[in-house]
Design an enzyme around this catalytic site. Sequence first.
Site, PDB file in Angstrom:
ATOM      1  N   LYS A   1       0.834  -1.203   0.000  1.00 63.69           N
ATOM      2  CA  LYS A   1       0.000   0.000   0.000  1.00 63.69           C
ATOM      3  C   LYS A   1       0.869   1.254   0.000  1.00 63.69           C
ATOM      4  CE  LYS A   1      -3.731  -0.718   2.431  1.00 63.69           C
ATOM      5  NZ  LYS A   1      -4.346  -0.985   3.751  1.00 63.69           N
TER       6      LYS A   1
ATOM      7  N   ARG B   1      -3.343   3.094   8.549  1.00 66.63           N
ATOM      8  CA  ARG B   1      -3.609   1.904   7.729  1.00 66.63           C
ATOM      9  C   ARG B   1      -2.402   0.979   7.737  1.00 66.63           C
ATOM     10  NH1 ARG B   1      -4.714   4.455   1.938  1.00 66.63           N
ATOM     11  NH2 ARG B   1      -5.958   2.561   1.723  1.00 66.63           N
TER      12      ARG B   1
ATOM     13  N   GLY C   1      -8.198  -7.532   4.148  1.00 66.02           N
ATOM     14  CA  GLY C   1      -8.982  -7.620   5.373  1.00 66.02           C
ATOM     15  C   GLY C   1      -8.217  -8.147   6.575  1.00 66.02           C
TER      16      GLY C   1
ATOM     17  N   MET D   1      -5.605  -6.755   8.181  1.00 63.65           N
ATOM     18  CA  MET D   1      -5.159  -5.746   9.131  1.00 63.65           C
ATOM     19  C   MET D   1      -6.223  -4.654   9.165  1.00 63.65           C
ATOM     20  SD  MET D   1      -1.969  -6.623   9.812  1.00 63.65           S
ATOM     21  CE  MET D   1      -0.829  -7.764   9.101  1.00 63.65           C
TER      22      MET D   1
ATOM     23  N   ARG E   1      -3.505  -1.484  -6.483  1.00 60.85           N
ATOM     24  CA  ARG E   1      -2.673  -2.698  -6.417  1.00 60.85           C
ATOM     25  C   ARG E   1      -3.065  -3.601  -7.572  1.00 60.85           C
ATOM     26  NH1 ARG E   1      -5.706  -4.600  -1.035  1.00 60.85           N
ATOM     27  NH2 ARG E   1      -7.729  -4.929  -1.919  1.00 60.85           N
TER      28      ARG E   1
ATOM     29  N   HIS F   1     -16.446  -8.500   1.009  1.00 59.89           N
ATOM     30  CA  HIS F   1     -15.401  -9.407   1.512  1.00 59.89           C
ATOM     31  C   HIS F   1     -15.536 -10.787   0.877  1.00 59.89           C
ATOM     32  CE1 HIS F   1     -13.754 -12.404   4.346  1.00 59.89           C
ATOM     33  NE2 HIS F   1     -12.785 -11.507   4.474  1.00 59.89           N
TER      34      HIS F   1
ATOM     35  N   ARG G   1       0.875 -47.857 -12.331  1.00 67.29           N
ATOM     36  CA  ARG G   1       0.919 -48.874 -11.273  1.00 67.29           C
ATOM     37  C   ARG G   1       0.159 -50.103 -11.752  1.00 67.29           C
ATOM     38  NH1 ARG G   1      -1.169 -44.253  -9.585  1.00 67.29           N
ATOM     39  NH2 ARG G   1      -0.033 -42.924  -8.125  1.00 67.29           N
TER      40      ARG G   1
ATOM     41  N   ARG H   1       5.433 -49.757 -13.662  1.00 71.90           N
ATOM     42  CA  ARG H   1       6.096 -50.222 -12.437  1.00 71.90           C
ATOM     43  C   ARG H   1       5.664 -51.647 -12.113  1.00 71.90           C
ATOM     44  NH1 ARG H   1       4.893 -47.241  -6.860  1.00 71.90           N
ATOM     45  NH2 ARG H   1       2.913 -48.332  -7.059  1.00 71.90           N
TER      46      ARG H   1
ATOM     47  N   GLU I   1      13.599 -44.462  -4.033  1.00 69.41           N
ATOM     48  CA  GLU I   1      12.629 -44.109  -2.988  1.00 69.41           C
ATOM     49  C   GLU I   1      13.055 -44.585  -1.616  1.00 69.41           C
ATOM     50  OE1 GLU I   1       8.870 -45.977  -3.857  1.00 69.41           O
ATOM     51  OE2 GLU I   1       9.833 -47.687  -4.801  1.00 69.41           O
TER      52      GLU I   1
ATOM     53  N   SER J   1      13.608 -42.946 -11.433  1.00 68.31           N
ATOM     54  CA  SER J   1      12.409 -42.149 -11.195  1.00 68.31           C
ATOM     55  C   SER J   1      12.284 -41.989  -9.684  1.00 68.31           C
ATOM     56  CB  SER J   1      11.183 -42.852 -11.768  1.00 68.31           C
ATOM     57  OG  SER J   1      10.037 -42.120 -11.415  1.00 68.31           O
TER      58      SER J   1
ATOM     59  N   THR K   1       9.103 -39.832  -4.590  1.00 68.54           N
ATOM     60  CA  THR K   1       9.312 -38.940  -3.444  1.00 68.54           C
ATOM     61  C   THR K   1       8.300 -39.145  -2.331  1.00 68.54           C
ATOM     62  OG1 THR K   1       8.193 -37.248  -4.722  1.00 68.54           O
ATOM     63  CG2 THR K   1      10.601 -37.147  -4.635  1.00 68.54           C
ATOM     64  N   ASN K   2       7.212 -39.883  -2.581  1.00 76.21           N
ATOM     65  CA  ASN K   2       6.303 -40.177  -1.469  1.00 76.21           C
ATOM     66  C   ASN K   2       7.005 -41.076  -0.462  1.00 76.21           C
ATOM     67  OD1 ASN K   2       4.422 -38.823  -2.967  1.00 76.21           O
ATOM     68  ND2 ASN K   2       3.355 -40.647  -3.658  1.00 76.21           N
TER      69      ASN K   2
ATOM     70  N   CYS L   1       8.114 -39.178  -9.835  1.00 72.74           N
ATOM     71  CA  CYS L   1       6.731 -39.629 -10.004  1.00 72.74           C
ATOM     72  C   CYS L   1       5.942 -39.562  -8.709  1.00 72.74           C
ATOM     73  CB  CYS L   1       6.694 -41.031 -10.595  1.00 72.74           C
ATOM     74  SG  CYS L   1       7.417 -42.283  -9.523  1.00 72.74           S
TER      75      CYS L   1
ATOM     76  N   TYR M   1      11.998 -35.095 -16.787  1.00 74.26           N
ATOM     77  CA  TYR M   1      10.549 -34.904 -16.690  1.00 74.26           C
ATOM     78  C   TYR M   1      10.076 -34.949 -15.242  1.00 74.26           C
ATOM     79  CZ  TYR M   1      10.260 -39.899 -15.799  1.00 74.26           C
ATOM     80  OH  TYR M   1      10.413 -41.128 -15.234  1.00 74.26           O
TER      81      TYR M   1
HETATM   82  P1  ADP Z   1      -7.745  -2.481   3.596  1.00 75.94           P
HETATM   83  O1  ADP Z   1      -6.322  -2.898   3.476  1.00 75.94           O
HETATM   84  O2  ADP Z   1      -8.558  -3.345   4.456  1.00 75.94           O
HETATM   85  O3  ADP Z   1      -8.338  -2.189   2.261  1.00 75.94           O
HETATM   86  P2  ADP Z   1      -7.401   0.359   3.869  1.00 75.94           P
HETATM   87  O4  ADP Z   1      -6.321   0.922   4.687  1.00 75.94           O
HETATM   88  O5  ADP Z   1      -7.183   0.367   2.412  1.00 75.94           O
HETATM   89  O6  ADP Z   1      -7.707  -1.102   4.397  1.00 75.94           O
HETATM   90  O7  ADP Z   1      -8.646   1.214   4.252  1.00 75.94           O
HETATM   91  C1  ADP Z   1      -9.926   0.846   4.575  1.00 75.94           C
HETATM   92  C2  ADP Z   1     -10.882   1.835   3.951  1.00 75.94           C
HETATM   93  O8  ADP Z   1     -10.646   3.155   4.398  1.00 75.94           O
HETATM   94  C3  ADP Z   1     -10.751   1.880   2.448  1.00 75.94           C
HETATM   95  O9  ADP Z   1     -12.021   1.984   1.896  1.00 75.94           O
HETATM   96  C4  ADP Z   1      -9.954   3.121   2.212  1.00 75.94           C
HETATM   97  O10 ADP Z   1     -10.202   3.663   0.952  1.00 75.94           O
HETATM   98  C5  ADP Z   1     -10.434   4.035   3.330  1.00 75.94           C
HETATM   99  N1  ADP Z   1      -9.424   5.026   3.692  1.00 75.94           N
HETATM  100  C6  ADP Z   1      -8.172   4.774   4.121  1.00 75.94           C
HETATM  101  N2  ADP Z   1      -7.495   5.909   4.328  1.00 75.94           N
HETATM  102  C7  ADP Z   1      -8.322   6.927   4.038  1.00 75.94           C
HETATM  103  C8  ADP Z   1      -8.185   8.344   4.033  1.00 75.94           C
HETATM  104  N3  ADP Z   1      -7.052   8.929   4.372  1.00 75.94           N
HETATM  105  N4  ADP Z   1      -9.252   9.066   3.669  1.00 75.94           N
HETATM  106  C9  ADP Z   1     -10.407   8.461   3.325  1.00 75.94           C
HETATM  107  N5  ADP Z   1     -10.603   7.145   3.302  1.00 75.94           N
HETATM  108  C10 ADP Z   1      -9.558   6.362   3.649  1.00 75.94           C
HETATM  109 MG    MG Z   2      -7.735  -0.993   0.957  1.00 72.70          MG
HETATM  110 MG    MG Z   3       6.842 -46.360  -3.481  1.00 68.51          MG
END
Ligand code: ADP
Ligand code: MG
Ligand code: MG
Length: 905
Positions: free
Chosen positions: A25, A96, A105, A107, A369, A487, A593, A649, A776, A795, A798-799, A862, A882
């Site tokens: 980020k 953030r 989601g 952190m 991203r 989510h 086999r 085999r 083996e 051959s 590896t199991n 194998c 292979y």
């Molecule tokens: P996550 O990694 O869970 O997406 P984010 O840090 O991206 O968490 O943020 C969670 C939400 O808060 C996102 O919708 C993001 O756009 C919003 N947000 C984060 N920082 C700001 C900011 N400075 N102003 C307005 N919205 C923000």
């Molecule tokens: Mg985000």
């Molecule tokens: Mg065997």
Amino acid sequence: MKTIYTFGNGQAEGRADMKDLLGGKGANLAEMNLIGVPVPPGFTITTEVCRLYNEKGREAVVEMIKDDVKKSVEHIEKLTGNKFNDPSNPQLVSVRSGAPVSMPGMMDTVLNLGINDAVAETLAKKSGNPRFAWDSYRRFVQMYGDVVLGMKPTNKTDIDPFEAIIEELKEKKGVKFDTELDVDDLKELVVRFKAAVKENTGKDFPTDAYDQLWGAIYAVFDSWNNDRAILYRRMNQIPEEYGTAVNVQAMVYGNMGNNSATGVCFSRDAGTGENLFNGEYLINAQGEDVVAGVRTPQQIMTEGSRRWAAMQGISEEERAAKYPSLEESMPECANQLVDIQHKLEEHYRDMQDMEFTIQDGKLWLLQTRNGKRTGAAMVKIAMDLLREGKIDEKTVIKRMEPGKLDELLHPVFDKAAVKTAKVMAKGLPASPGAATGQIVFFADDAEEWASRKKKVIMVRLETSPEDLRGMSVAQGILTARGGMTSHAAVVARGMGKCCVSGAGEIKVDYKARTVEMGGKTYKEGDWISINGSTGEVYDGLVATVDADLSGDFAAVMNLAEKYSKMDVYTNADSPRDAKVARKLGAHGIGLCRTEHMFFEGDRIKAMREMIIAPDEASRRIALQKLLPLQRGDFEGIFEAMDGYEVTIRLLDPPLHEFVPHQLETMRELAEQTGRTLDEVKLVCDGLEEFNPMLGHRGCRLGNTYPEITEMQARAIIEAALNMQARGIVVKPKIMVPLIGVKNEIQMQADIINETAKKVFAERGETVAYKVGTMIEIPRAALVADQIAQVVDFFSFGTNDLTQMTFGYSRDDAGKFLAIYKNLGILKVDPFEVLDQEGVGQLVEMACRKGRGVKPELNLGICGEHGGEPSSVKFCASLNMNYVSCSPYRVPIARLAAAQAAVENA
Ligand code: ADP
Ligand code: MG
Ligand code: MG
């Protein structure tokens, strides 16, 4: 040591390629500044600081970065003209997290930090919008309470304590939506929230902005080690030592009124890969509102909005009035967003997943991203970018996640069956695919049912990171709330799991464990099917058909073929499997086999007759009956693999596995062979072993009963000659299992070669064949130079090699391996991912010693590892000829092999 990197106003100390230090980020926030995308100013505390925090503790780290934090806050103040911790001209920030690889989601983010009673009054006055000020305030107390002060609900049926307070107030006021609460209500919420905090934590809610800031910074660092973050890292093999960065950024407000909004968008369709800019937004909302599924989000583009409305059964009038697109409601911002997404995709040369906020008509980007996507989208987007000239062929190969191809190989709903299926509800096509299973409502139930080999569909109001484990074992996910960016949708696409989200008409009752849809009440355990490509939910089980392997999938496979240096074979015991694997691109059979062939139909009778035979002569009579059956099987396989090598085999499992265990069957066998029941019982009991895995099996059978090897060698050579006579190109390889000493393979090779000579003489024709062994047993790897003198190929099994190197029984290891992984004693299951560090040494040594005496020695693997990407790459690094894997893993192995070639070039 530089601990903090600032960004803002078109400048930044960091860059996109500093993800390890700044997190994904932070690095991208810096980069967006550098390429002229509007981003609120802020700063990033490095992942290095997080590592020190975990090592040296809180005090030491605060001491180290205290002054830098202060200076960096001043950097924000300079650019915005506001002041942090100053009620007369307040600056609020978001805090953030952001790890080097995206962990959706995992952190928690805190928004509107720096607010207190006095600040709220100022914000209300300055903006002329008291509702905005108090809404921001109550959100802050709620988020801070949840994230920093640990007031998340503890029980799965409980709701968030703050949400409970909101519900209570709404009920009292007789309103339905948050938006119907007035300023006084919001003020009351703040008071009640704070009282709840006091009651819960015994402390007053912090009012000083810096106290709040430090609390949030600690919380981000601490969240690196929360359960769901640890789980996500484990599931995705993300190293523990990465650490997370902390981003502190000036707030922009999407909740300032009807000229403000917030949303998420994708430069291409993350489900199908279609080149279509798309996304969702909400007017007068903040942060996670769009993904939280509280209100129905609207589409950004009008075309997308129309598609969405059609799918929801909403008329064009209603759509335009109630759910207009951003293009319709804020055309200027929408146009600017279209330009920016274009610019970002051009810049990163990949599909972007972006977050934005509009504050009073001004657009700000808050994140970009490379977007998570389904396997199908991964393939299509990469091929489209190649055709658009934005990336080259090698990049296409590098961009593939081999494991994700799996999704493309799996069945889709049978067209005819779907036509007659009863549609019970309709939601959004959040993650494509077909899923059918039994309903469960909770993640832990999903896990429990799945552990009993049940196919389940998780049905929920919405999902949260706590549901991750359950989602990962379910066939599919159905939610009542949330849009395409909820989510559930995002995580499901990341997992390549079928998902229908936002099916608003379904009524989920967690307490009663029922879901009502289409006028029918389904209980836990009832069957439904969901179509992640159309959003339809069907009653009961709906039939599926095989996937289509042409088009972009085939194109990617052709590229893999073009670049890889190592071949991919398959493990197949029947002509049917061989054909499937060949279609999926297998260039031979690395393991056929023979023992399975002895179980079919009446064959087991002849096999048992052979086993209980008292002497060689009667054993040969029984073997004579098996010969034509085996020969027939081999003919079918040679035909299916026309032109390719087939590695067969010789008999491997202990004989005890074939004898009857029930009195009734023993009696039959006695009758069939003219022996007494007692005699039969005696033989069967005599074959029982304390440790069959290490007992009388593998080449030990063929060396103690040479006539078995003789019969099998004859069946193979005769089948090869028969097929050759029919114009089929046969390349038989005869493989001896479980070799530990040179004399074992010498004796087997002699029997095979003499038998072949005999058959050639009888038939007056010959066929080229190879004799090889499995490596083996650890000892075989140690004396590989001796063994190589006798054979044409190795051959690696590896199991067994893993089993014997670790001393873990494959059949019993399940119990403690799970615990070992949880404790971190082992990072991965060595039966899934080849242990390069230990077992790999044996493999490497055997390759080196073998080729040392015989440079042309043919090498392959194998074991199950032959279809696991990291293990495939390891084999490529040893210049194996292979890898061989089960049919459906073949495309994955082909890609991994190509990646190995491209990455090492
Ligand atoms: P996550 O990694 O869970 O997406 P984010 O840090 O991206 O968490 O943020 C969670 C939400 O808060 C996102 O919708 C993001 O756009 C919003 N947000 C984060 N920082 C700001 C900011 N400075 N102003 C307005 N919205 C923000
Ligand atoms: Mg985000
Ligand atoms: Mg065997």
